[in-house]
Motif scaffolding. Structure first.
Motif, PDB file in Angstrom:
ATOM      1  N   GLY A  70       2.780   3.983  28.105  1.00  0.00           N
ATOM      2  CA  GLY A  70       3.421   3.890  28.210  1.00  0.00           C
ATOM      3  C   GLY A  70       3.610   2.610  28.976  1.00  0.00           C
ATOM      4  O   GLY A  70       3.438   1.392  29.446  1.00  0.00           O
ATOM      5  N   TRP A  71       4.955   2.518  30.420  1.00  0.00           N
ATOM      6  CA  TRP A  71       5.222   1.621  31.464  1.00  0.00           C
ATOM      7  C   TRP A  71       4.461   0.821  31.987  1.00  0.00           C
ATOM      8  O   TRP A  71       3.438   1.530  32.908  1.00  0.00           O
ATOM      9  N   LYS A  72       4.018  -0.425  31.682  1.00  0.00           N
ATOM     10  CA  LYS A  72       3.248  -1.215  32.085  1.00  0.00           C
ATOM     11  C   LYS A  72       3.599  -2.615  32.460  1.00  0.00           C
ATOM     12  O   LYS A  72       4.078  -2.940  31.653  1.00  0.00           O
ATOM     13  N   VAL A  73       3.208  -2.935  33.748  1.00  0.00           N
ATOM     14  CA  VAL A  73       2.911  -4.731  33.850  1.00  0.00           C
ATOM     15  C   VAL A  73       0.927  -4.832  33.851  1.00  0.00           C
ATOM     16  O   VAL A  73       0.471  -4.272  34.696  1.00  0.00           O
ATOM     17  N   GLY A  74       1.358  -6.284  33.165  1.00  0.00           N
ATOM     18  CA  GLY A  74       0.100  -6.748  32.641  1.00  0.00           C
ATOM     19  C   GLY A  74      -0.767  -6.160  31.633  1.00  0.00           C
ATOM     20  O   GLY A  74      -0.267  -5.592  30.550  1.00  0.00           O
ATOM     21  N   GLY A  75      -1.918  -6.319  31.658  1.00  0.00           N
ATOM     22  CA  GLY A  75      -2.991  -5.485  30.684  1.00  0.00           C
ATOM     23  C   GLY A  75      -3.070  -6.623  29.340  1.00  0.00           C
ATOM     24  O   GLY A  75      -2.506  -7.123  28.647  1.00  0.00           O
ATOM     25  N   TRP A  76      -2.907  -6.123  28.437  1.00  0.00           N
ATOM     26  CA  TRP A  76      -2.959  -5.884  27.156  1.00  0.00           C
ATOM     27  C   TRP A  76      -1.730  -5.144  26.617  1.00  0.00           C
ATOM     28  O   TRP A  76      -1.557  -3.588  26.547  1.00  0.00           O
ATOM     29  N   PRO A  77      -1.690  -5.523  25.092  1.00  0.00           N
ATOM     30  CA  PRO A  77      -0.666  -5.216  24.367  1.00  0.00           C
ATOM     31  C   PRO A  77      -0.848  -4.342  23.075  1.00  0.00           C
ATOM     32  O   PRO A  77      -1.569  -4.068  23.089  1.00  0.00           O
ATOM     33  N   PRO A  78      -0.052  -3.164  23.425  1.00  0.00           N
ATOM     34  CA  PRO A  78      -0.556  -2.167  22.487  1.00  0.00           C
ATOM     35  C   PRO A  78       0.264  -1.980  20.774  1.00  0.00           C
ATOM     36  O   PRO A  78       0.776  -1.877  20.840  1.00  0.00           O
ATOM     37  N   TRP A  79      -0.585  -2.849  20.515  1.00  0.00           N
ATOM     38  CA  TRP A  79      -0.151  -3.589  19.149  1.00  0.00           C
ATOM     39  C   TRP A  79      -0.261  -2.217  18.100  1.00  0.00           C
ATOM     40  O   TRP A  79      -1.001  -0.993  18.545  1.00  0.00           O
ATOM     41  N   GLY A  80       0.538  -1.692  16.940  1.00  0.00           N
ATOM     42  CA  GLY A  80       0.998  -0.210  16.177  1.00  0.00           C
ATOM     43  C   GLY A  80       0.718  -0.691  15.293  1.00  0.00           C
ATOM     44  O   GLY A  80      -0.719  -1.174  15.031  1.00  0.00           O
ATOM     45  N   ARG A  81       1.751  -1.385  14.010  1.00  0.00           N
ATOM     46  CA  ARG A  81       0.857  -1.662  12.442  1.00  0.00           C
ATOM     47  C   ARG A  81       1.034  -2.532  12.013  1.00  0.00           C
ATOM     48  O   ARG A  81      -0.016  -2.510  10.856  1.00  0.00           O
ATOM     49  N   THR A  82       1.461  -3.451  12.913  1.00  0.00           N
ATOM     50  CA  THR A  82       0.606  -4.787  11.948  1.00  0.00           C
ATOM     51  C   THR A  82      -0.331  -5.951  13.227  1.00  0.00           C
ATOM     52  O   THR A  82      -0.348  -4.951  14.591  1.00  0.00           O
ATOM     53  N   ASP A  83      -0.918  -6.565  12.360  1.00  0.00           N
ATOM     54  CA  ASP A  83      -1.331  -7.518  13.412  1.00  0.00           C
ATOM     55  C   ASP A  83      -1.120  -8.705  13.879  1.00  0.00           C
ATOM     56  O   ASP A  83       0.283  -8.405  14.625  1.00  0.00           O
ATOM     57  N   PRO A  84      -1.842  -8.525  15.138  1.00  0.00           N
ATOM     58  CA  PRO A  84      -1.123  -8.533  16.279  1.00  0.00           C
ATOM     59  C   PRO A  84      -0.269 -10.645  16.218  1.00  0.00           C
ATOM     60  O   PRO A  84      -0.924 -11.037  15.424  1.00  0.00           O
ATOM     61  N   ASN A  85       0.850 -10.210  16.706  1.00  0.00           N
ATOM     62  CA  ASN A  85       1.183 -12.035  16.557  1.00  0.00           C
ATOM     63  C   ASN A  85       1.151 -12.498  18.258  1.00  0.00           C
ATOM     64  O   ASN A  85       2.538 -12.407  18.479  1.00  0.00           O
ATOM     65  N   PRO A  86       0.769 -13.623  18.445  1.00  0.00           N
ATOM     66  CA  PRO A  86       0.606 -14.268  19.701  1.00  0.00           C
ATOM     67  C   PRO A  86       2.085 -15.382  19.992  1.00  0.00           C
ATOM     68  O   PRO A  86       2.394 -15.781  19.149  1.00  0.00           O
ATOM     69  N   ARG A  87       2.196 -14.318  20.957  1.00  0.00           N
ATOM     70  CA  ARG A  87       4.059 -15.276  21.389  1.00  0.00           C
ATOM     71  C   ARG A  87       3.758 -16.724  21.920  1.00  0.00           C
ATOM     72  O   ARG A  87       2.791 -16.173  23.013  1.00  0.00           O
ATOM     73  N   TYR A  88       3.818 -17.761  21.579  1.00  0.00           N
ATOM     74  CA  TYR A  88       4.000 -19.244  22.534  1.00  0.00           C
ATOM     75  C   TYR A  88       4.839 -19.707  23.337  1.00  0.00           C
ATOM     76  O   TYR A  88       6.420 -18.673  22.420  1.00  0.00           O
ATOM     77  N   CYS A  89       5.569 -19.885  24.328  1.00  0.00           N
ATOM     78  CA  CYS A  89       6.381 -20.333  24.999  1.00  0.00           C
ATOM     79  C   CYS A  89       6.709 -21.633  24.303  1.00  0.00           C
ATOM     80  O   CYS A  89       6.343 -22.993  24.092  1.00  0.00           O
ATOM     81  N   THR A  90       8.500 -21.090  24.062  1.00  0.00           N
ATOM     82  CA  THR A  90       9.051 -22.952  23.455  1.00  0.00           C
ATOM     83  C   THR A  90       8.951 -23.511  23.889  1.00  0.00           C
ATOM     84  O   THR A  90       9.460 -25.055  22.805  1.00  0.00           O
ATOM     85  N   VAL A  91       9.530 -24.041  25.742  1.00  0.00           N
ATOM     86  CA  VAL A  91       9.177 -24.775  26.207  1.00  0.00           C
ATOM     87  C   VAL A  91       7.727 -25.728  26.454  1.00  0.00           C
ATOM     88  O   VAL A  91       7.218 -26.582  26.395  1.00  0.00           O
ATOM     89  N   CYS A  92       6.545 -24.580  27.149  1.00  0.00           N
ATOM     90  CA  CYS A  92       5.264 -25.384  27.728  1.00  0.00           C
ATOM     91  C   CYS A  92       4.111 -25.120  26.094  1.00  0.00           C
ATOM     92  O   CYS A  92       3.281 -25.411  26.405  1.00  0.00           O
ATOM     93  N   ASP A  93       4.872 -24.589  24.993  1.00  0.00           N
ATOM     94  CA  ASP A  93       3.721 -24.524  24.565  1.00  0.00           C
ATOM     95  C   ASP A  93       2.287 -23.497  24.377  1.00  0.00           C
ATOM     96  O   ASP A  93       1.394 -24.174  23.805  1.00  0.00           O
ATOM     97  N   VAL A  94       2.467 -22.987  25.468  1.00  0.00           N
ATOM     98  CA  VAL A  94       1.281 -21.978  26.043  1.00  0.00           C
ATOM     99  C   VAL A  94       1.246 -20.569  25.848  1.00  0.00           C
ATOM    100  O   VAL A  94       1.687 -20.105  25.324  1.00  0.00           O
TER     101      VAL A  94
END
Length: 358
Positions: A261-285
């Motif tokens: 459901g709709w939520k703020v924070g927490g962990w992402p609800p992964w589906g069929r594929t492995d997690p793909n970490p997202r990195y900030c394109t500006v800070c590289d964090v």
């Protein structure tokens, strides 16, 4: 009017069985959107925004195939269809179109014909964006606004955009006290690419919960631990009646990890594929989840365990029809796995990224 939604306790205390997972716990706030009439001064999904009259309304500047979108209905027609479906759901003997609905339909057609009198808009015509969510810091303390902002506003363009065929989003942070004159009538797009791209106005019942990572986010060592049935048995866990009794990993994912459901924070609800970490394109964090936009508040089968106490009767009832499902209060439909994730940079909150969860 204030309403409450309460998530039932999980069938198992995660940290009692796996103390090693305790450091991975994350706070989350389930928004529990439900159809209503929110005001600009309230947190909402699909409701009116506290938008300054002097500030231009966001438009999507991408190219859009207005004529050949495959689904051509104005927002007004989609809303009329939903009202009719709700009436049919409550009165199966009264199907058809009422005089009032016919008048609204005729008026909608006249308005659309007037707009297209000089021909359809070109494919590169800017499209007014639609409100998706408005979250006040006082209601949702996990939104992490930058500076003195205390309000997050999310909009999207109701067309599929490359490369993932999802609506294009725009986020705005602002100080609510700084908005004096409010835009009374925001512009709307001529049509929507999918009726699931028009959120139903919903009020919220924020609820703080604790989440644990999906099994796909666990290290190989921790994953083996979760899959070790002897660990569950040693803790006295009795889940033999579960459809996942032979697969403790699935039991963990369905009942104990991240909430749907709709939520703020927490962990992402992964589906069929492995997690793909997202990195900030500006800070590289590495970015963290800010907002999960979901098609459904709970899943079928054993996923009903996440349905709030107040919705359990509706969640377990049979005979959902006429497009009415208590698990889809917002009418939103995003992606094949039903979730869109907005990420935020933990060091620079103004940096965000949106993607579908696959």
């Amino acid at each position: 009017m204030v309403f409450v939604r309460t998530t039932p306790p999980r069938p198992v205390d995660v940290t009692a069985v796996f103390p090693e997972l305790a450091p991975l716990a994350r706070p989350a706030i389930r928004l529990h959107p439900r159809p209503g009439s929110p005001s600009v001064g309230e947190s909402s999904v699909g409701g009116p925004l506290l938008w300054p009259a002097e500030e231009p309304w966001p438009h999507c500047e991408a190219s859009h195939l207005h004529v050949d979108s495959g689904f051509r209905q104005s927002p007004a027609d989609v809303r009329l269809k939903r009202r009719m479906q709700a009436r049919w759901h409550h009165d199966h003997n009264g199907r058809g179109t009422t005089a009032e609905e016919a008048a609204v339909k005729e008026r909608n057609a006249a308005m659309l014909a007037e707009r297209f009198a000089v021909g359809p808009p070109p494919a590169d015509c800017p499209v007014p964006m639609l409100p998706v969510a408005q979250l006040y810091l006082r209601d949702i303390p996990l939104v992490r606004p930058p500076g003195q902002a205390d309000l997050l506003q999310v909009l999207w363009c109701p067309y599929d955009h490359d490369p993932h065929h999802k609506p294009s989003t725009a986020l705005f942070w602002r100080s609510a006290a700084a908005v004096v004159d409010i835009l009374a009538t925001p512009p709307e797009p001529y049509e929507v690419n999918d009726d699931g791209y028009l959120p139903e106005p919903c009020v919220l019942a924020p609820e703080a919960i604790t989440e644990y990572p999906n099994s796909l986010d666990l290290s190989p060592q921790m994953l083996r631990m979760v899959e070790d049935w002897s660990r569950w048995q040693a803790a006295g866990v009795d889940v033999d009646g579960s459809e996942h009794a032979d697969c403790p990993r699935d039991f963990y994912d369905v009942h104990l990890a991240d909430a749907p459901g709709w939520k703020v924070g927490g962990w992402p609800p992964w589906g069929r594929t492995d997690p793909n970490p997202r990195y900030c394109t500006v800070c590289d964090v590495q970015m963290v989840p800010l907002l999960t936009i979901a098609s459904r508040e709970w899943d079928g089968g054993e996923g009903h365990s996440w349905a709030p106490y107040e919705d359990q009767a509706a969640a377990n009832a049979a005979g959902h029809c006429c497009g009415q499902s208590p698990s889809r209060p917002t009418k939103v439909e995003v992606g094949s796995t039903d979730n869109m994730q907005i990420y935020i940079c933990p060091t620079s909150p103004e940096h965000t990224h949106t993607d579908l969860i696959q």
